[in-house]
Design an enzyme around this catalytic site. Structure first.
Site, short mmCIF file in Angstrom:
data_model
loop_
_atom_site.label_atom_id
_atom_site.label_comp_id
_atom_site.label_asym_id
_atom_site.label_seq_id
_atom_site.Cartn_x
_atom_site.Cartn_y
_atom_site.Cartn_z
CD GLU A 172 39.62 18.74 -10.34
OE1 GLU A 172 39.22 18.28 -9.28
OE2 GLU A 172 40.24 19.83 -10.45
NE ARG A 175 44.04 28.03 -16.03
CZ ARG A 175 44.42 27.62 -17.24
NH1 ARG A 175 44.33 28.44 -18.27
NH2 ARG A 175 44.86 26.39 -17.41
NE ARG A 178 44.44 27.90 -2.22
CZ ARG A 178 43.16 28.03 -1.87
NH1 ARG A 178 42.70 29.21 -1.54
NH2 ARG A 178 42.36 26.99 -1.87
CE1 TYR A 223 41.61 29.12 -5.01
CE2 TYR A 223 43.83 29.91 -5.39
CZ TYR A 223 42.95 28.88 -5.26
OH TYR A 223 43.42 27.59 -5.39
NE ARG A 226 50.75 20.97 8.86
CZ ARG A 226 49.84 20.40 8.09
NH1 ARG A 226 50.05 19.22 7.56
NH2 ARG A 226 48.70 21.02 7.87
CG ASP A 266 39.75 28.26 0.96
OD1 ASP A 266 39.85 27.86 -0.22
OD2 ASP A 266 40.72 28.31 1.74
NE ARG A 310 41.97 18.97 -7.92
CZ ARG A 310 41.92 19.98 -7.07
NH1 ARG A 310 42.73 20.03 -6.05
NH2 ARG A 310 41.06 20.95 -7.22
N1 UDP Z 1 49.96 22.97 -5.80
C1 UDP Z 1 51.05 22.32 -6.32
N2 UDP Z 1 51.10 20.96 -6.27
C2 UDP Z 1 50.11 20.22 -5.74
C3 UDP Z 1 48.99 20.90 -5.19
C4 UDP Z 1 48.94 22.28 -5.24
O1 UDP Z 1 51.95 22.94 -6.83
O2 UDP Z 1 50.21 19.00 -5.74
C5 UDP Z 1 49.94 24.45 -5.88
C6 UDP Z 1 49.25 24.97 -7.12
O3 UDP Z 1 49.94 26.12 -7.54
C7 UDP Z 1 47.89 25.36 -6.63
C8 UDP Z 1 48.18 25.86 -5.23
O4 UDP Z 1 49.22 25.00 -4.79
O5 UDP Z 1 47.33 26.35 -7.43
C9 UDP Z 1 47.01 25.81 -4.30
O6 UDP Z 1 46.51 24.51 -4.23
P1 UDP Z 1 45.11 24.19 -3.60
O7 UDP Z 1 45.08 22.75 -3.35
O8 UDP Z 1 44.89 25.12 -2.47
O9 UDP Z 1 44.14 24.56 -4.80
P2 UDP Z 1 42.56 24.37 -4.90
O10 UDP Z 1 42.15 23.45 -3.80
O11 UDP Z 1 41.97 25.72 -4.76
O12 UDP Z 1 42.37 23.79 -6.24
#
Ligand code: UDP
Length: 372
Positions: free
Chosen positions: A306, A249, A172, A354, A176, A356, A280
């Site tokens: 969170e 979760r 996801r 999962y 880059r 969006d 976060r």
């Molecule tokens: N992830 C990570 N570090 C970060 C942000 C995301 O390792 O700083 C990984 C983590 O495994 C997470 C996945 O990337 O489950 C997808 O992140 P995303 O931000 O897409 O999760 P969401 O927005 O659905 O909470």
């Protein structure tokens, strides 16, 4: 003759999209939700002029022009661009992984140098065909970034070792070799001005909505009201968990109103070490304003820490756990669902996917077309 063509269980994005489209097509619909508000998990509550994302931050982004045009019928979207910051024990890194991240991590300056560094670490780890999240992450960004920015965060978020998580979760995240810290690879992105609750309220305008109404507790009486049911609750709950519960979760939020205009200077700061108990911190005002001068006009700010946890009955399910065990069980539930000819299962919980937001809306738009 039943009173409604559709009973829509759940006033989140799937339910609201389906309801709006069905009504536009001349059908009669009743929307119910067990909560005391509409909008499901995109619900925002206004505190001191700030739209607080009560069930976690939602940033609308899509490549789907049909979905983008659709949501723009119900809200104006601002120009928010998601650029979260990773905080690893006080070291700050740019997300998603881009040239700013690589420069900070390794001191590299050019894309070639960054690519070479990643390749070197991937080779050293000996990964050729990644089988799990850890291997996938290392092969995408190397060991250093995996250790500092991925491992701790992911294990906190999912409560499982990265070696036991599916590789797709990390896909996801974009990687880059450019100086672009826009988190999403999407043509369209923004936050609805006025908040998500208003967006959903606009979608549901003119539609009968009953809140505080628990479908499963009153299934028979509610089913009798409509020809067809659109169910967006958890698929396993619908079947009384008879094949065993699916795992989710959950997230717990600690939200505070602070007497200062600017707490962290960014909407989302990820704490990527293992020790910090939260994953976060969201500072909600930056979703709305996105510009320092405007946001700072408000003397206060609202932040949410969170905490990720394993879901237990009675809590809010958020993320389906798409590991092997749950995927197999989910397929069995889907086989049962296929036999319910008068029920459509939709959305993140109804399909245990999962999803969006844009995908949820896209699915609902397609589904309603096939119904007509
Ligand atoms: N992830 C990570 N570090 C970060 C942000 C995301 O390792 O700083 C990984 C983590 O495994 C997470 C996945 O990337 O489950 C997808 O992140 P995303 O931000 O897409 O999760 P969401 O927005 O659905 O909470």
């Amino acid at each position: 003759m039943r009173k409604y063509n559709y009973l829509i269980v759940g006033a989140g994005l799937y339910g609201a999209t389906f309801a709006q489209q069905a009504r536009e097509a001349g059908k009669t619909v009743l929307v119910i939700d067990k909560r005391d508000h509409i909008a499901g998990n995109v619900y925002t509550k206004t505190v001191e002029g700030i739209h607080v994302h009560q069930y976690g931050a939602h940033i609308f982004h899509t490549n789907n022009r049909e979905v983008w045009d659709y949501v723009n019928r119900f809200a104006v979207f601002n120009r928010f661009t998601n650029s979260p910051v990773a905080n690893y024990r006080g070291e700050l890194y740019s997300l998603p992984f881009n040239m700013y991240t690589f420069n900070k991590m390794w001191g590299v300056v050019t894309p070639e140098e960054a690519a070479a560094k990643i390749e070197e670490q991937k080779q050293a780890a000996g990964i050729t065909n990644p089988q799990n999240l850890e291997e996938q992450a290392i092969s995408l960004v190397g060991t250093d970034i995996y250790e500092k920015l991925i491992k701790g965060y992911t294990e906190k978020q999912w409560g499982r070792p990265c070696t036991e998580l599916p590789a797709f979760i990390i896909k996801r995240l974009p990687v880059r070799l450019t100086f672009d810290n826009n988190y999403f690879n999407a043509l369209y992105q923004g936050i609805p001005v006025g908040g998500y609750t208003k967006l959903v309220a606009n979608m549901l305008e003119g539609i009968e909505v009953r809140l505080n109404t628990d479908y499963l507790a009153n299934k028979e009486a509610l089913d009798a009201l409509a020809d067809k049911v659109i169910y967006t609750g958890p698929i396993d709950a619908y079947f009384g968990y008879k094949l065993g519960p699916l795992e989710y979760r959950s997230v717990r939020f600690e939200t505070e109103l602070l007497d200062k205009p600017n707490f962290q200077g960014v909407a989302a700061m990820n704490y990527t070490d293992r020790e910090t108990p939260w994953t976060r911190i969201i500072e909600h005002k930056w979703f709305q304003f996105g510009r320092d001068d405007q946001g700072n006009d408000l003397p206060k700010t609202v932040i949410s820490r969170e905490y990720s946890s394993e879901w237990k009955p009675g809590e809010e399910p958020y993320y389906p756990v798409n590991d092997q065990k749950n995927s197999t069980r989910c397929q069995q539930y889907k086989a049962l669902a296929a036999q319910e000819s008068k029920v459509v299962f939709g959305g993140r919980l109804g399909e245990y996917r999962y999803y969006d937001m844009d995908a949820v809306i896209g699915e609902a738009l397609e589904k309603v077309k096939r119904e007509e």
